[in-house]
Scaffold this active site. Structure first.
Site, PDB file in Angstrom:
ATOM      1  N   TYR A  61      -4.347 -46.470   6.987  1.00 25.83           N
ATOM      2  CA  TYR A  61      -5.138 -45.241   7.011  1.00 25.83           C
ATOM      3  C   TYR A  61      -4.273 -44.027   6.704  1.00 25.83           C
ATOM      4  CZ  TYR A  61      -7.960 -41.343   8.711  1.00 25.83           C
ATOM      5  OH  TYR A  61      -8.643 -40.157   8.804  1.00 25.83           O
ATOM      6  N   ARG A  90      -5.068 -39.022  -0.561  1.00 22.15           N
ATOM      7  CA  ARG A  90      -6.172 -38.063  -0.679  1.00 22.15           C
ATOM      8  C   ARG A  90      -5.655 -36.631  -0.560  1.00 22.15           C
ATOM      9  NH1 ARG A  90     -10.961 -38.330   3.764  1.00 22.15           N
ATOM     10  NH2 ARG A  90      -9.099 -38.206   5.099  1.00 22.15           N
ATOM     11  N   TYR A 144      -4.064 -31.497  11.985  1.00 25.58           N
ATOM     12  CA  TYR A 144      -3.515 -32.407  12.986  1.00 25.58           C
ATOM     13  C   TYR A 144      -1.984 -32.347  12.981  1.00 25.58           C
ATOM     14  CZ  TYR A 144      -7.783 -35.005  14.211  1.00 25.58           C
ATOM     15  OH  TYR A 144      -9.011 -35.380  14.690  1.00 25.58           O
ATOM     16  N   ARG A 158     -15.356 -31.007   9.465  1.00 30.84           N
ATOM     17  CA  ARG A 158     -16.139 -31.709  10.487  1.00 30.84           C
ATOM     18  C   ARG A 158     -17.615 -31.837  10.083  1.00 30.84           C
ATOM     19  NH1 ARG A 158     -12.472 -34.454  13.442  1.00 30.84           N
ATOM     20  NH2 ARG A 158     -10.883 -33.075  14.309  1.00 30.84           N
ATOM     21  N   GLU A 180     -17.494 -44.790  16.050  1.00 36.18           N
ATOM     22  CA  GLU A 180     -17.520 -43.538  15.297  1.00 36.18           C
ATOM     23  C   GLU A 180     -18.958 -43.311  14.845  1.00 36.18           C
ATOM     24  OE1 GLU A 180     -15.595 -42.000  11.137  1.00 36.18           O
ATOM     25  OE2 GLU A 180     -14.198 -42.689  12.683  1.00 36.18           O
TER      26      GLU A 180
END
Length: 342
Positions: free
Chosen positions: A145, A152, A204, A217, A326
Site C-alpha cells: 500500500y 500515486r 499524515y 476525505r 472501511e
C-alpha cells in the site's frame, strides 16, 4: 402545477442483473473472483475482484445517464472511458500480481489517467476507486500500500497546488490479480471536504510511509443547478492519524460512521446541501477484512442506520492491518429549485 422533473447527469444505484436498471445502465460494476474491464458501444462493464458478502450478494452497481443523454465509449492505451456531457467515467486496468511492487505501475496508471482526462476535456478527478492484490504484504522493503501511495503521490505532486485538487478515493486490497482504477472526472472542480476529527490524509506523518495518501476525505460535485453528489472516501476507525478500537468490529463501525457524520456536517455547514446524518445517505459500500464478520457487521449497521440505506458488503483488505472495516458513501440531492452558491 406539478414540480419540474429534476435530473442528475449520473444516477448510481444497486440493482440485480435481471433488473431494468442493469439493462440500460451506461456503467455496470460487478463484484466477484476477478478484476477486468470491457468497453462496449455506449456502455462500460467493470469487474472488481472482491466477493460480495451478506444478504445481497447478487447486487450490481449501476451508473445511469438521463434518458436520451448522448455518450461515447472508447479506449486510449490501458484507459477505457465513457464520455457524456456532464462527466467522464474511466477505468484503467493492467496485470499486477501479488508479488510485484505496485509503485511503478501506479505512477504509470495515474500519468495515463490524468493525460487521458485532459485530452478528453475533463481535467478534474472527483472520485477514484483503486483495487489491487495483497495490499498489506511487504515488497521492495515496504508494504505494498505504501508503494502504491508513493506512485500515486509522485504524479499528483507534479500538479501546482495539488492538495486543493485531490479527489475523494478508496484503496482496497483484492484477492485477485490486477491493478484496477476507475473514476469520475468533470470539467469543473468539485469542492473538497476534510474532517476536523482527522489529520488530512495527504498530511499524515512519515510513520505511514515515504509519501502520504493522496486523497480528500470527500468531494462535493454540484452536477447541475439543482443537483449535487457528495462522494465520501473510504472511511475507517481513525481519529487524528491513529487507528482506534483494534479488534473490535462494532466499535470500528461506530467510529467510521462518526467520521462520516462529521463529513456530512461539514458539507451541510459550508456548502448548499441539506444532509443531516448517515441515515440520509443514498448508499454505502462496506469493505470487511474477514468474511466471517459479515453477519455481525450487517446487524450492527442496520441497528445504527435502519433499513433505508442500501449497504453493499464486500470482502477486501483494508489499508492498515489493524483495521477490520472501511466504509464509503454517496449522498445525492436533487431539488426543484437551484442550489445556492457555496
Amino acid at each position: 402545477m406539478s414540480e419540474p422533473t429534476v435530473t442528475s447527469p449520473l444516477k448510481v444505484t444497486y440493482c440485480r442483473d435481471d433488473s431494468p436498471e442493469s439493462a440500460t445502465a451506461s456503467v455496470v460494476i460487478r463484484f466477484g473472483a476477478a478484476s477486468s474491464v470491457e468497453c462496449l458501444p455506449e456502455r462500460i462493464e467493470i469487474q472488481v475482484g472482491l466477493q460480495p458478502l451478506g444478504r445481497d450478494t447478487e447486487w450490481l452497481e449501476c451508473w445511469s445517464l438521463p434518458d436520451g443523454a448522448a455518450c461515447e465509449t472508447g479506449e486510449v492505451g490501458a484507459l477505457t472511458y465513457l464520455r457524456s456531457g456532464g462527466c467522464l467515467i474511466g477505468c484503467w486496468f493492467h496485470a499486477l500480481d501479488a508479488t510485484t511492487d505496485p509503485e511503478p505501475l501506479t505512477e504509470r496508471a495515474y500519468q495515463e489517467i490524468l493525460a487521458g482526462c485532459q485530452a478528453l476535456g475533463f481535467e478534474h478527478l472527483v472520485r477514484v476507486w483503486n483495487y489491487f492484490p495483497a495490499i498489506n504484504e511487504p515488497v521492495a522493503e515496504q508494504e505494498r500500500y505504501r508503494g502504491f501511495c508513493s506512485g500515486r503521490a509522485r504524479v499528483f505532486e507534479s500538479i501546482p497546488e495539488y492538495e486543493r485538487n485531490l479527489p475523494a478515493a478508496t484503496a482496497i486490497g483484492t484477492h485477485a490479480d490486477g491493478l484496477l482504477i476507475y473514476f469520475i472526472a468533470t470539467q469543473e472542480a468539485a469542492a473538497r471536504i476534510e474532517n476536523p476529527r482527522q489529520v488530512s490524509a495527504y498530511r499524515y506523518p512519515r510513520q505511514y510511509g515515504p509519501r502520504s495518501p493522496s486523497f480528500a476525505r470527500a468531494s462535493l460535485w454540484q452536477s447541475g443547478p439543482e443537483s449535487a453528489e457528495l462522494f465520501i472516501s473510504g472511511t475507517a476507525s481513525i481519529v487524528g492519524h491513529e487507528s482506534r478500537h483494534a479488534g473490535d468490529l462494532e466499535a470500528q463501525i461506530d467510529e467510521s460512521l462518526r467520521n462520516i457524520g462529521v463529513l456530512l456536517e461539514q458539507a451541510a455547514t459550508h456548502h448548499p446541501v441539506g444532509v443531516e446524518g448517515p441515515k440520509a445517505l443514498s448508499m454505502l459500500k462496506v469493505y470487511l477484512r474477514h468474511a466471517k464478520d459479515a453477519p455481525a457487521a450487517e446487524r450492527h449497521l442496520r441497528t445504527r442506520l435502519g433499513h433505508d440505506v442500501p449497504c453493499l458488503l464486500l470482502h477486501g483488505d483494508i489499508c492498515r492491518e489493524e483495521l477490520l472495516v472501511e466504509i464509503e458513501g454517496l449522498y445525492s440531492e436533487h431539488r426543484p429549485e437551484p442550489l445556492a452558491s457555496p
